[in-house]
Enzyme design. Sequence first.
Site, short mmCIF file in Angstrom:
data_model
loop_
_atom_site.label_atom_id
_atom_site.label_comp_id
_atom_site.label_asym_id
_atom_site.label_seq_id
_atom_site.Cartn_x
_atom_site.Cartn_y
_atom_site.Cartn_z
CB ALA A 249 33.43 35.13 48.81
CE LYS A 250 41.37 36.36 48.64
NZ LYS A 250 41.40 35.05 47.74
NE ARG A 251 30.05 37.88 46.62
CZ ARG A 251 30.46 36.69 46.44
NH1 ARG A 251 31.31 36.17 45.77
NH2 ARG A 251 29.47 35.63 46.91
N GLY A 253 35.31 42.09 51.21
CA GLY A 253 36.35 42.57 51.99
C GLY A 253 37.39 41.62 52.44
#
Length: 318
Positions: A249-251, A253
């Site tokens: 996911a976005k977290r 990177g």
Amino acid sequence: MTDDAAAVPPVGRLAPSPTGVLHLGNARTFLLTWLCVRARGGTLLLRIEDIDGPRVKDGAERSTLDDLRWLGLDWDGVLLRQSDHLARYGALVDDLLARGLAYPCVCTRKEVEDAASAPHEDWLDTAPYPGTCRGRFASPADARVATGREPAVRFAVDVDRVPFTDDFRGAEKGRIAGDFVIQKRDGEPAYQMAVVADDHRQGVTQVVRGDDLVPSTPRQLLLYRAFGWTPPRFAHLPLLVGTDGRRLAKRHGDTSLGAFRARGVHRERIVGWLAACSGLAALGEELDARALLERSRGEPAILRKVPHAPVVVRGDEF
Ligand code: GLU
């Protein structure tokens, strides 16, 4: 899969939800879906699953199509966009209501969660529905008048398991916990309803998708049963995860294809890496989707090569 089933070219589909950009995880699932169909001379359809209300993002359909093309994946015929077919899904829901197989429900998500006595088990993707509204209202109109709330519609589940054979995972217990939503309170079809309606209508015989959807499959099989339709075969593949073991996911990177493209990473490196982590190429090999297809053509057991352990993305791959 039986030899007979393997001999018939499959009809598969790519079914992106335009809720964001494609990242390495979606790209791997789409690449393998495409490969499983193309390697056996099948037909691959494209369906844009854009009925997920607030999660759908402007521009995401365009960028998804651009990313799929950039990866070298193609599809057959014109794409189907779910938002163009709302009346059709509504008619199917009405049919289930008329047959007493579904019922109106005014419970909010919070009420359902509060009613669950303990946190729900890992295998289930939502809190089990306690059945509060089952048998409570004669019709959606009745529910509306009685409560002043706009009702959703739930499918009534009378079994706790719908076992099935997954072409990747093998025998699945198909546990199912409670009545599930087939139409949301805003009148839009829920994912379970729309996906079954479309896979049936489009003649899909082989579904390859991420294993986050394993809990959905028994629900979908019940809908096939209710309509008397033949279900497709299902294969659920492990998702890519970050170093914390959680779904990419976005977290973790920016692993979007767009970001790699902007940095000048060639598609052959990406496809090669996706193929390598699927047991279909050597690590470090660069190849495009066509070359991967040539290598896999006629191969009935592509998925047997795919590792069962989740692939960890460290962030320094390219
Ligand atoms: N649209 C769904 C997703 O992007 C996939 C649904 C499916 O393959 O059944 O997660």
